[in-house]
Design an enzyme around this catalytic site. Sequence first.
Site, PDB file in Angstrom:
ATOM      1  N   LYS A  52       0.805  -1.233   0.000  1.00  0.00           N
ATOM      2  CA  LYS A  52       0.000   0.000   0.000  1.00  0.00           C
ATOM      3  C   LYS A  52       0.837   1.282   0.000  1.00  0.00           C
ATOM      4  CE  LYS A  52      -3.246  -1.193  -0.633  1.00  0.00           C
ATOM      5  NZ  LYS A  52      -3.461  -1.911  -1.932  1.00  0.00           N
ATOM      6  N   SER A  53       2.055   1.157  -0.500  1.00  0.00           N
ATOM      7  CA  SER A  53       2.945   2.317  -0.492  1.00  0.00           C
ATOM      8  C   SER A  53       3.142   2.940  -1.869  1.00  0.00           C
ATOM      9  CB  SER A  53       4.306   1.900   0.065  1.00  0.00           C
ATOM     10  OG  SER A  53       4.148   1.354   1.348  1.00  0.00           O
ATOM     11  N   HIS A 107       7.759  -7.364  -2.018  1.00  0.00           N
ATOM     12  CA  HIS A 107       7.575  -6.793  -0.672  1.00  0.00           C
ATOM     13  C   HIS A 107       8.625  -7.354   0.288  1.00  0.00           C
ATOM     14  CE1 HIS A 107       3.877  -4.852  -1.674  1.00  0.00           C
ATOM     15  NE2 HIS A 107       3.097  -5.902  -1.616  1.00  0.00           N
ATOM     16  N   ARG A 129       5.779   5.207   2.133  1.00  0.00           N
ATOM     17  CA  ARG A 129       4.670   6.162   2.257  1.00  0.00           C
ATOM     18  C   ARG A 129       4.392   6.409   3.733  1.00  0.00           C
ATOM     19  NH1 ARG A 129      -1.443   4.662  -0.051  1.00  0.00           N
ATOM     20  NH2 ARG A 129      -2.247   6.802  -0.075  1.00  0.00           N
ATOM     21  N   SER A 137      -5.108   2.698   3.787  1.00  0.00           N
ATOM     22  CA  SER A 137      -5.186   2.045   2.480  1.00  0.00           C
ATOM     23  C   SER A 137      -5.228   0.521   2.658  1.00  0.00           C
ATOM     24  CB  SER A 137      -3.972   2.457   1.645  1.00  0.00           C
ATOM     25  OG  SER A 137      -4.005   1.843   0.390  1.00  0.00           O
ATOM     26  N   TYR A 192       5.972   8.022  -1.681  1.00  0.00           N
ATOM     27  CA  TYR A 192       4.673   8.181  -2.340  1.00  0.00           C
ATOM     28  C   TYR A 192       4.318   9.664  -2.405  1.00  0.00           C
ATOM     29  CZ  TYR A 192      -0.412   7.671  -2.939  1.00  0.00           C
ATOM     30  OH  TYR A 192      -1.710   7.757  -3.396  1.00  0.00           O
ATOM     31  N   ALA A 226       0.631   8.050 -15.891  1.00  0.00           N
ATOM     32  CA  ALA A 226       0.804   7.560 -14.521  1.00  0.00           C
ATOM     33  C   ALA A 226      -0.013   8.368 -13.514  1.00  0.00           C
ATOM     34  CB  ALA A 226       2.282   7.601 -14.139  1.00  0.00           C
ATOM     35  N   GLY A 258      -5.933   7.609  -3.669  1.00  0.00           N
ATOM     36  CA  GLY A 258      -4.701   8.072  -4.295  1.00  0.00           C
ATOM     37  C   GLY A 258      -4.255   9.451  -3.853  1.00  0.00           C
TER      38      GLY A 258
HETATM   39  P1  A3P Z   1      -5.206   4.460  -1.483  1.00  0.00           P
HETATM   40  O1  A3P Z   1      -5.834   3.195  -0.989  1.00  0.00           O
HETATM   41  O2  A3P Z   1      -4.836   5.398  -0.373  1.00  0.00           O
HETATM   42  O3  A3P Z   1      -6.006   5.127  -2.551  1.00  0.00           O
HETATM   43  P2  A3P Z   1       0.054  -0.474  -3.536  1.00  0.00           P
HETATM   44  O4  A3P Z   1       0.076  -0.489  -5.014  1.00  0.00           O
HETATM   45  O5  A3P Z   1       1.423  -0.461  -2.929  1.00  0.00           O
HETATM   46  O6  A3P Z   1      -0.812  -1.539  -2.981  1.00  0.00           O
HETATM   47  O7  A3P Z   1      -0.568   0.944  -3.091  1.00  0.00           O
HETATM   48  C1  A3P Z   1      -1.909   1.219  -3.361  1.00  0.00           C
HETATM   49  C2  A3P Z   1      -2.148   2.675  -3.082  1.00  0.00           C
HETATM   50  O8  A3P Z   1      -1.522   3.461  -4.119  1.00  0.00           O
HETATM   51  C3  A3P Z   1      -3.638   3.014  -3.124  1.00  0.00           C
HETATM   52  O9  A3P Z   1      -3.810   4.076  -2.172  1.00  0.00           O
HETATM   53  C4  A3P Z   1      -3.795   3.507  -4.556  1.00  0.00           C
HETATM   54  O10 A3P Z   1      -4.918   4.302  -4.785  1.00  0.00           O
HETATM   55  C5  A3P Z   1      -2.498   4.305  -4.701  1.00  0.00           C
HETATM   56  N1  A3P Z   1      -2.176   4.594  -6.100  1.00  0.00           N
HETATM   57  C6  A3P Z   1      -2.076   3.749  -7.131  1.00  0.00           C
HETATM   58  N2  A3P Z   1      -1.830   4.410  -8.282  1.00  0.00           N
HETATM   59  C7  A3P Z   1      -1.776   5.732  -7.959  1.00  0.00           C
HETATM   60  C8  A3P Z   1      -1.566   6.935  -8.714  1.00  0.00           C
HETATM   61  N3  A3P Z   1      -1.381   6.920 -10.031  1.00  0.00           N
HETATM   62  N4  A3P Z   1      -1.571   8.101  -8.035  1.00  0.00           N
HETATM   63  C9  A3P Z   1      -1.770   8.151  -6.707  1.00  0.00           C
HETATM   64  N5  A3P Z   1      -1.977   7.040  -5.940  1.00  0.00           N
HETATM   65  C10 A3P Z   1      -1.980   5.845  -6.562  1.00  0.00           C
END
Ligand code: A3P
Length: 300
Positions: A52-53, A107, A129, A137, A192, A226, A258
């Site tokens: 979730k980072s 991870h 993050r 998240s 992040y 992105a 995000g």
């Molecule tokens: P949130 O749940 O806070 O929205 P991971 O890929 O490590 O599991 O992390 C997932 C987190 O990254 C989620 O956060 C997701 O929305 C966020 N994320 C993925 N793509 C993103 C982007 N283009 N911009 C901002 N956040 C993004």
Amino acid sequence: MPAVLTMQPQKQYLFKHKGFYFQSELATAEYIDSLEDFEIRDSDVFLVTFPKSGTVWTQNILCLIYHEGHRKGTESTSSMDRVPWLEYNIHIRDYNSRPSPRLFATHLPYYLVPKGLRSRRAKIIYVSRNPKDVLVSYYHFSRIAAKLETAGDFGDFMENFLAGEVLASSWIDHVEGWFSHKDDFNILFLTYEEMKKDLRSSVLKICNFLGKRLTEEELQDVVDKATFNKMRMDPRANYENVPSDILEKGKGHFLRKGTVGDWKNTMTVAQSERFDSVLKERMQKLPIKYCWDINEDLPS
Ligand code: A3P
């Protein structure tokens, strides 16, 4: 005092190996052990994160940097196949025969990665993050991840998170471990929050680290594709194609909010204070400071 660890992780979904929680159905202890001798190439790139980072985000950025201009008939290949998981070989690919440059996501904690990485061959990008946003998240993710414990009460989930009783174990151990062993690896640290606040500079940092020269137009294209909104609409990039026995799509999206500071919408003041009381001391010793709100400047 809040009750500590009121909910145990469902052990049928997780297994602990060498002090670290893995997902049961997607890896075995033998496979994890075999990774120690996984042969590293100089051109390999490893994206390392605690869950979730910003993993999927950076996976997509790497795909765009390496592949977008020349997908050559593989336009629909997802970022999970472009940058597959090292410890979760979900599509049972032969990683040893993949053409260079190989890109991997993981991870793994610093002490379980292939030992060839310690010779500073290959490149590692470590994205972290602020842990309150990671926690929130993670909580939401646990509700859509079919193979994780169903997070009930947020307070219980927070206690499990703080105790490292979740997939990938302790956030602070992970971050502290990678930072304190940075000299063993050829590693770029990103957050992040800096990606969120200045995606262009972050993509440039990644390109410089990887020795990739993009034209201004290519760079702008990577940045554009992105962004959160573009990725939300791109099934190659947003994990929407992940099988439903892994992600239960009706329950939510992988790309959820995000942003930076969403933790304030979920954590109570008491929960935030409790969180600080557990992590503050060790976080103060980290060589990195996090940004906790989208309106805050990045710490210098
Ligand atoms: P949130 O749940 O806070 O929205 P991971 O890929 O490590 O599991 O992390 C997932 C987190 O990254 C989620 O956060 C997701 O929305 C966020 N994320 C993925 N793509 C993103 C982007 N283009 N911009 C901002 N956040 C993004």
